[in-house]
Design a protein around this motif. Structure first.
Motif, PDB file in Angstrom:
ATOM      1  N   PRO A  79      77.615  26.885  23.374  1.00 42.89           N
ATOM      2  CA  PRO A  79      76.741  27.005  22.201  1.00 42.89           C
ATOM      3  C   PRO A  79      75.282  27.264  22.544  1.00 42.89           C
ATOM      4  CG  PRO A  79      77.476  24.725  22.503  1.00 42.89           C
ATOM      5  CD  PRO A  79      78.310  25.575  23.413  1.00 42.89           C
ATOM      6  N   LEU A  80      74.822  26.806  23.711  1.00 42.57           N
ATOM      7  CA  LEU A  80      73.435  27.055  24.073  1.00 42.57           C
ATOM      8  C   LEU A  80      73.196  28.560  24.259  1.00 42.57           C
ATOM      9  CD1 LEU A  80      71.041  25.185  24.379  1.00 42.57           C
ATOM     10  CD2 LEU A  80      71.434  25.144  26.842  1.00 42.57           C
ATOM     11  N   ALA A  81      74.194  29.268  24.787  1.00 43.51           N
ATOM     12  CA  ALA A  81      74.097  30.723  24.897  1.00 43.51           C
ATOM     13  C   ALA A  81      74.093  31.358  23.516  1.00 43.51           C
ATOM     14  CB  ALA A  81      75.250  31.269  25.727  1.00 43.51           C
ATOM     15  N   LEU A  87      68.160  33.313  18.811  1.00 41.99           N
ATOM     16  CA  LEU A  87      66.700  33.332  18.930  1.00 41.99           C
ATOM     17  C   LEU A  87      66.193  34.706  19.361  1.00 41.99           C
ATOM     18  CD1 LEU A  87      65.953  29.886  20.656  1.00 41.99           C
ATOM     19  CD2 LEU A  87      65.720  30.470  18.241  1.00 41.99           C
ATOM     20  N   GLU A  88      66.875  35.302  20.336  1.00 42.72           N
ATOM     21  CA  GLU A  88      66.415  36.604  20.820  1.00 42.72           C
ATOM     22  C   GLU A  88      66.646  37.707  19.799  1.00 42.72           C
ATOM     23  OE1 GLU A  88      66.435  36.056  25.636  1.00 42.72           O
ATOM     24  OE2 GLU A  88      68.042  37.280  24.747  1.00 42.72           O
ATOM     25  N   TRP A  89      67.764  37.633  19.075  1.00 42.06           N
ATOM     26  CA  TRP A  89      68.015  38.641  18.040  1.00 42.06           C
ATOM     27  C   TRP A  89      66.963  38.549  16.942  1.00 42.06           C
ATOM     28  CZ3 TRP A  89      68.695  39.148  12.869  1.00 42.06           C
ATOM     29  CH2 TRP A  89      69.167  40.383  12.410  1.00 42.06           C
ATOM     30  N   VAL A  90      66.661  37.340  16.513  1.00 40.14           N
ATOM     31  CA  VAL A  90      65.664  37.145  15.458  1.00 40.14           C
ATOM     32  C   VAL A  90      64.291  37.609  15.931  1.00 40.14           C
ATOM     33  CG1 VAL A  90      64.426  35.399  14.118  1.00 40.14           C
ATOM     34  CG2 VAL A  90      66.922  35.327  14.262  1.00 40.14           C
ATOM     35  N   ARG A  91      63.933  37.294  17.146  1.00 39.43           N
ATOM     36  CA  ARG A  91      62.632  37.706  17.690  1.00 39.43           C
ATOM     37  C   ARG A  91      62.476  39.223  17.658  1.00 39.43           C
ATOM     38  NH1 ARG A  91      61.613  36.097  23.778  1.00 39.43           N
ATOM     39  NH2 ARG A  91      63.199  37.714  24.006  1.00 39.43           N
ATOM     40  N   GLU A  92      63.566  39.940  17.931  1.00 39.13           N
ATOM     41  CA  GLU A  92      63.501  41.401  17.985  1.00 39.13           C
ATOM     42  C   GLU A  92      63.695  42.067  16.629  1.00 39.13           C
ATOM     43  OE1 GLU A  92      62.661  43.135  20.685  1.00 39.13           O
ATOM     44  OE2 GLU A  92      62.373  41.180  21.663  1.00 39.13           O
ATOM     45  N   PRO A 146      62.848  26.711  16.988  1.00 41.17           N
ATOM     46  CA  PRO A 146      61.720  27.641  16.860  1.00 41.17           C
ATOM     47  C   PRO A 146      61.951  28.888  17.716  1.00 41.17           C
ATOM     48  CG  PRO A 146      61.091  25.743  18.183  1.00 41.17           C
ATOM     49  CD  PRO A 146      62.473  25.472  17.689  1.00 41.17           C
ATOM     50  N   VAL A 147      61.777  30.048  17.121  1.00 41.80           N
ATOM     51  CA  VAL A 147      61.969  31.302  17.835  1.00 41.80           C
ATOM     52  C   VAL A 147      61.015  31.391  19.025  1.00 41.80           C
ATOM     53  CG1 VAL A 147      61.903  33.822  17.607  1.00 41.80           C
ATOM     54  CG2 VAL A 147      62.835  32.425  15.752  1.00 41.80           C
ATOM     55  N   ALA A 148      59.890  30.721  18.942  1.00 42.73           N
ATOM     56  CA  ALA A 148      58.904  30.741  20.023  1.00 42.73           C
ATOM     57  C   ALA A 148      59.452  30.186  21.337  1.00 42.73           C
ATOM     58  CB  ALA A 148      57.665  29.952  19.607  1.00 42.73           C
ATOM     59  N   LEU A 149      60.554  29.423  21.286  1.00 42.60           N
ATOM     60  CA  LEU A 149      61.131  28.854  22.501  1.00 42.60           C
ATOM     61  C   LEU A 149      62.199  29.747  23.125  1.00 42.60           C
ATOM     62  CD1 LEU A 149      61.462  25.019  21.721  1.00 42.60           C
ATOM     63  CD2 LEU A 149      59.741  26.197  23.109  1.00 42.60           C
ATOM     64  N   ALA A 150      62.368  30.959  22.626  1.00 42.72           N
ATOM     65  CA  ALA A 150      63.401  31.854  23.152  1.00 42.72           C
ATOM     66  C   ALA A 150      63.239  32.091  24.649  1.00 42.72           C
ATOM     67  CB  ALA A 150      63.389  33.186  22.395  1.00 42.72           C
ATOM     68  N   GLY A 151      62.020  32.331  25.102  1.00 40.56           N
ATOM     69  CA  GLY A 151      61.783  32.584  26.517  1.00 40.56           C
ATOM     70  C   GLY A 151      62.111  31.388  27.383  1.00 40.56           C
TER      71      GLY A 151
END
Length: 213
Positions: A79-81, A87-92, A146-151
């Motif tokens: 689930p973490l993946a 998160l990465e999809w939303v960021r982009e 938070p999307v900001a934690l994607a990296g």
């Protein structure tokens, strides 16, 4: 932390369902309706946008009319993946969405106030992350991210090989929103055929939270 901006719902269905005997748990029927349909019905009014995280042939979900995104990490990394994928999809693709609300697709009785309760908890307790809790147990796949934690999450999953949600969330100020298990645990999940039988009993007894039918 205040939950500002739009929230994207992430439906997690990327596992291999070994304990169910393989296939897609979310397509199992409960009361004549797929678990996925039940989760969509509950989640959709709570978020501004919604996507489905699933692997394999995405065509099997065509009838649901959702954007399906495959894991960005190979090997069914858990689930973490799936959360990283969301998160990465939303960021982009959805820069208006600053948060992702995750829902497991094997839990047919999710409360219809999940996102609002999580949002309130993270604001009131000044948390960095928030997850649901019931019966003294964290429900980490039901959370606001938070999307900001994607990296940071990509580094943890890809470079460090972290797979357990609670190991990663333990690095942050994780707060909880607690739900009663009366009349049922709203996060009851269907992992095995016996769990599906138990869920049928719950459904017949009408022991559900508002919005979860």
């Amino acid at each position: 932390m205040q939950v500002e901006g739009s929230v994207c719902g992430l439906l997690l269905a990327g596992g291999q369902s070994r304990r169910m005997g393989g296939g897609d748990k979310c397509l199992q029927k409960l009361g004549g309706t797929s678990l996925l349909t039940r989760v969509i019905k509950c989640a959709r009014p709570q978020v501004d946008h919604i996507i489905l995280n699933a692997n394999g042939d995405v065509g099997r979900f065509d009838c649901y009319g959702l954007k399906v995104v495959k894991d960005v990490v190979d090997g069914f990394a858990g689930p973490l993946a799936g959360i990283l994928t969301g998160l990465e999809w939303v960021r982009e693709n959805r820069p208006d969405c600053h948060w992702v609300a995750s829902f497991a697709c094997d839990a047919p009785f999710i409360p219809d106030n999940l996102v609002s309760r999580l949002s309130d908890a993270i604001a009131e307790k000044n948390g960095a992350l928030v997850c649901a809790s019931s019966n003294g147990r964290d429900q980490p796949v039901f959370g606001l991210w938070p999307v900001a934690l994607a990296g940071d999450l990509r580094s943890a999953v890809v470079k460090e090989g972290i797979r357990k949600v609670d190991i990663w969330t333990g690095r942050y100020n994780l707060v909880r929103a607690n739900w009663s298990i009366d009349p049922i645990d709203p996060f009851l999940n269907v992992n095995r055929p016996s769990d599906l039988t138990e869920a049928e009993k719950v459904l017949r007894a009408n022991l559900t939270y508002p919005g979860s039918r």
